[in-house]
Structures are given as C-alpha cells and as structure tokens.
Design a protein around this motif. Sequence first.
Motif, mmCIF file in Angstrom:
data_model
loop_
_atom_site.group_PDB
_atom_site.id
_atom_site.type_symbol
_atom_site.label_atom_id
_atom_site.label_comp_id
_atom_site.label_asym_id
_atom_site.label_seq_id
_atom_site.Cartn_x
_atom_site.Cartn_y
_atom_site.Cartn_z
ATOM 1 N N ASN A 120 0.859 -1.183 0.000
ATOM 2 C CA ASN A 120 0.000 0.000 0.000
ATOM 3 C C ASN A 120 0.895 1.233 0.000
ATOM 4 O O ASN A 120 1.154 1.834 1.040
ATOM 5 C CB ASN A 120 -0.931 0.000 1.220
ATOM 6 N N VAL A 121 1.395 1.588 -1.174
ATOM 7 C CA VAL A 121 2.295 2.739 -1.285
ATOM 8 C C VAL A 121 1.463 3.992 -1.496
ATOM 9 O O VAL A 121 0.386 3.950 -2.095
ATOM 10 C CB VAL A 121 3.295 2.542 -2.440
ATOM 11 N N ASN A 122 1.977 5.123 -1.006
ATOM 12 C CA ASN A 122 1.199 6.362 -1.073
ATOM 13 C C ASN A 122 1.198 6.995 -2.458
ATOM 14 O O ASN A 122 0.548 8.017 -2.673
ATOM 15 C CB ASN A 122 1.715 7.378 -0.048
ATOM 16 N N VAL A 123 1.924 6.405 -3.406
ATOM 17 C CA VAL A 123 1.880 6.859 -4.805
ATOM 18 C C VAL A 123 1.497 5.687 -5.701
ATOM 19 O O VAL A 123 2.031 5.530 -6.798
ATOM 20 C CB VAL A 123 3.238 7.466 -5.240
ATOM 21 N N GLY A 124 0.553 4.889 -5.237
ATOM 22 C CA GLY A 124 0.185 3.667 -5.959
ATOM 23 C C GLY A 124 -0.274 3.919 -7.377
ATOM 24 O O GLY A 124 0.142 3.215 -8.311
ATOM 25 N N ILE A 125 -1.108 4.941 -7.594
ATOM 26 C CA ILE A 125 -1.624 5.189 -8.937
ATOM 27 C C ILE A 125 -0.518 5.701 -9.857
ATOM 28 O O ILE A 125 -0.502 5.406 -11.058
ATOM 29 C CB ILE A 125 -2.809 6.182 -8.880
ATOM 30 N N VAL A 126 0.426 6.460 -9.310
ATOM 31 C CA VAL A 126 1.571 6.920 -10.106
ATOM 32 C C VAL A 126 2.431 5.726 -10.514
ATOM 33 O O VAL A 126 2.906 5.636 -11.660
ATOM 34 C CB VAL A 126 2.399 7.949 -9.325
ATOM 35 N N PHE A 127 2.629 4.798 -9.575
ATOM 36 C CA PHE A 127 3.372 3.579 -9.885
ATOM 37 C C PHE A 127 2.681 2.797 -10.993
ATOM 38 O O PHE A 127 3.340 2.276 -11.906
ATOM 39 C CB PHE A 127 3.497 2.727 -8.618
ATOM 40 N N LEU A 128 1.359 2.711 -10.953
ATOM 41 C CA LEU A 128 0.614 1.974 -11.974
ATOM 42 C C LEU A 128 0.744 2.627 -13.347
ATOM 43 O O LEU A 128 0.909 1.937 -14.356
ATOM 44 C CB LEU A 128 -0.860 1.885 -11.574
ATOM 45 N N MET A 178 -7.621 14.418 -7.798
ATOM 46 C CA MET A 178 -8.085 15.697 -7.250
ATOM 47 C C MET A 178 -9.275 15.500 -6.314
ATOM 48 O O MET A 178 -9.376 16.150 -5.272
ATOM 49 C CB MET A 178 -8.461 16.637 -8.391
ATOM 50 N N LEU A 179 -10.167 14.597 -6.651
ATOM 51 C CA LEU A 179 -11.349 14.370 -5.819
ATOM 52 C C LEU A 179 -11.010 13.622 -4.539
ATOM 53 O O LEU A 179 -11.581 13.884 -3.478
ATOM 54 C CB LEU A 179 -12.405 13.597 -6.611
ATOM 55 N N SER A 180 -10.088 12.663 -4.631
ATOM 56 C CA SER A 180 -9.758 11.840 -3.459
ATOM 57 C C SER A 180 -8.705 12.483 -2.573
ATOM 58 O O SER A 180 -8.664 12.231 -1.368
ATOM 59 C CB SER A 180 -9.274 10.458 -3.912
ATOM 60 N N GLY A 181 -7.819 13.301 -3.162
ATOM 61 C CA GLY A 181 -6.762 13.926 -2.385
ATOM 62 C C GLY A 181 -5.635 12.996 -2.016
ATOM 63 O O GLY A 181 -4.821 13.305 -1.142
ATOM 64 N N THR A 182 -5.537 11.860 -2.673
ATOM 65 C CA THR A 182 -4.478 10.893 -2.391
ATOM 66 C C THR A 182 -4.170 10.097 -3.649
ATOM 67 O O THR A 182 -5.027 9.965 -4.537
ATOM 68 C CB THR A 182 -4.891 9.937 -1.264
ATOM 69 N N MET A 185 -4.034 3.673 -3.652
ATOM 70 C CA MET A 185 -5.197 2.946 -4.153
ATOM 71 C C MET A 185 -6.193 2.679 -3.029
ATOM 72 O O MET A 185 -7.409 2.804 -3.214
ATOM 73 C CB MET A 185 -4.753 1.628 -4.792
ATOM 74 N N VAL A 186 -5.695 2.319 -1.847
ATOM 75 C CA VAL A 186 -6.580 2.110 -0.698
ATOM 76 C C VAL A 186 -7.248 3.421 -0.313
ATOM 77 O O VAL A 186 -8.452 3.466 -0.014
ATOM 78 C CB VAL A 186 -5.793 1.522 0.489
ATOM 79 N N GLY A 187 -6.489 4.527 -0.342
ATOM 80 C CA GLY A 187 -7.033 5.828 0.003
ATOM 81 C C GLY A 187 -8.110 6.289 -0.962
ATOM 82 O O GLY A 187 -9.092 6.931 -0.560
ATOM 83 N N ILE A 188 -7.965 5.968 -2.254
ATOM 84 C CA ILE A 188 -8.965 6.361 -3.245
ATOM 85 C C ILE A 188 -10.291 5.649 -2.979
ATOM 86 O O ILE A 188 -11.365 6.258 -3.043
ATOM 87 C CB ILE A 188 -8.448 6.068 -4.668
ATOM 88 N N VAL A 189 -10.228 4.366 -2.657
ATOM 89 C CA VAL A 189 -11.459 3.631 -2.352
ATOM 90 C C VAL A 189 -12.091 4.162 -1.073
ATOM 91 O O VAL A 189 -13.313 4.352 -0.990
ATOM 92 C CB VAL A 189 -11.167 2.123 -2.236
ATOM 93 N N GLU A 190 -11.268 4.421 -0.061
ATOM 94 C CA GLU A 190 -11.794 4.940 1.199
ATOM 95 C C GLU A 190 -12.405 6.333 1.017
ATOM 96 O O GLU A 190 -13.402 6.674 1.659
ATOM 97 C CB GLU A 190 -10.678 4.987 2.245
#
Length: 348
Positions: A120-128, A178-182, A185-190
């Motif tokens: 659960n990295v804090n830049v998960g979507i950037v990594f993807l 922008m909508l999720s602020g993170t 990936m876990v943070g976006i779902v939360e």
Amino acid sequence: MADRVVQFFVIPLVQVLVVLGVVSLGVAYLTLLERKILGFMQLRLAPRRVGFHGILQPIADGIKLLIKEDIIPDRADRFLFTLAPILTVIPAFTALAVIPISGGGTFQVFGYTVTPWIANVNVGIVFLLAISSLGVYGILLGGWASNSKYPMLGCLRGAAQMVSYEVPFGFSVIGVLMLSGTASMVGIVEAQRQAHVWYFLPQFLGLFIFFVSGVAETNRLPFDLPEAESELVSGFHTEYSGMRFSFFFLEEYASMFVSSLLVATLFFGGWTLPFVNVSAMPIPVGLIVLLAKTFFFIFVQMWLRWTLPRLRIDQVMALGYKYLLPWGFVCVIGAAVFETYGWRWLPV
C-alpha cells in the motif's frame, strides 16, 4: 530477527506467489470465457469436449504450448527474441502488487499480521501509470528482434498507439486524484466510501477516457493494430511459437484483467457496495464485490471485440489526439470545478 524476516520477507513472498498462481490460472480461464461468449454471440457451440462443457480446455491449451516446438528465426537476435515476451508479462503482473483486493483491514495468520494487499504505497496510482507504459518495450523488442517485416510494422504501430493513449490515460486519472486527495489505491477507495459517492458520477467523462485508453493499451479490438491478422499476419508476434507465444497471450489477458480491476477501483468504489457505508467489510465479501465489478468490465471488453470492426491506424491516432486528449483537459477542469463547488449538491 526471525520474526522480522517472516513479516517483511516471507509473508510478502507468499502473497506474491499466491497472486501469481491465482491470477495466472484465472487469466487462462478468461480465454475459455471469451470463447464461450463468442459462441453465444454467434449462436454456436463453444469448446465443450475437454472436460465438462470444456472446463479443462485452458489446461489442455497450456500443455499444448509447453510441448510445442519452439522456433527461433535464423536471423533473429536470440537474446532479445527471448527477452521480449518476458518484458511484456512482468509489468502486467507487477501492477497487481499495489491494487487492494479488500478493505477489511489486517488479519492474523499464525500470529503474523497479513494485509489484503501486497503493498500500500502512497503513490500507488503513479506507480501503476509508470509500470503500465513499460509493456510496449517488450512489443518493440519482439518486433525488432524477429528481423521480419510484419513484426517490425506491428511493433511500430504498438509504440505509436501506446504513446497516443498514454497521455489521455493519465489525464483521466488526475480527476480522481483531485477528488480523493491521495494517490494511494486504498485511500482512493476509502475516499469514495467516506464521500458516499463513486467517482464515475462526477467523473463520467474520465471513466470513458480511462476505459477507451485501457482497451487501446491492451491492444484489444477495435485497437488491435499491432497484431491486425488481416494485414500483418499476426503482427509483432508473427515469428513466435510455443511458450514464448503463450507469454504474449498471457500478457494480453492479464492486462485486460488489470485494466478492468483499475476501472472498478478508481471509479466504482473498489470493494465497497452501494448504500452500504462499512469501514471494515469482511475480506471475502469485499473480494467478491471487487471481482464482480471487474468481470463486468472484462465482459464489456470481450463484447466490444466481437461487435466492433478494427479501426484504421489513422483513425486510431485521430481518436487519441483529436478527441481523447482535449476531452482529458476538459476532464481535469471539470474535476477542479466539482471539487470546488460540486460537493454541496450531493447528499453527503
């Protein structure tokens, strides 16, 4: 010391092996699912001889590819010819490391803490975004190393297509960030769970761009220009056979699974259910919910493959640069406006 080795090395290694095994088997059965859907759409029988209603057909196909003669063209670059299919598979499976399968929190196994995700990295979507763009290198190497005209044309098409759709693909994700602020990936779902709204509502244009770009980057119809059997025989993998060919086949379906998983996670709340705001949903329930959403989008991709004709290369480029790219800018601006003014209109 031993506990730290188990917690930070053995458990992640077991998680990786489980994901690789389960996803590889699931990807194999996606081929059977697609053949069943095709048979239904064409009003004919799908594979049904190997096992009950063809349930063992993917196993038989895998064994056939294992024992099939593996041919390398005389003038091919043998090292790069072998390396190319491996480079296409690695990014597709690496992306699964940062995609959470459930939000049920941690659980204990033999006294050790295990999470329903590998990392659960804090830049998960950037990594993807970064890892998804690496698969084209395998296509380029495979086409060039084959030392043949058709694979070379196919790999150049693949590179042009990847470059064209990577930019709108990234723009469609910016709205979600922008909508999720993170970027986790876990943070976006939360964030979707806490806002009581899935992001496909405020970002319906981003969903469309993301889905179309994902289909294009997986080289599925109507964007299968790098293969284009009617024009290029089989495109960049024309000269491949045996296990090397199966790696390209595995990469296509694994990428389709990952892109559908991302659509479900970024725009449809991941493992969450509509009208159910539970912070710690049981892991089996969350996994079933996430897979149900994922397989719906896999079905849509299969449906499109057997419904739409192949686009010409100029049409593919025009769609990416003339339409999806400007719409991507609109998507980002819309996300900014909604983030500033839109939440007050929702019952949150």
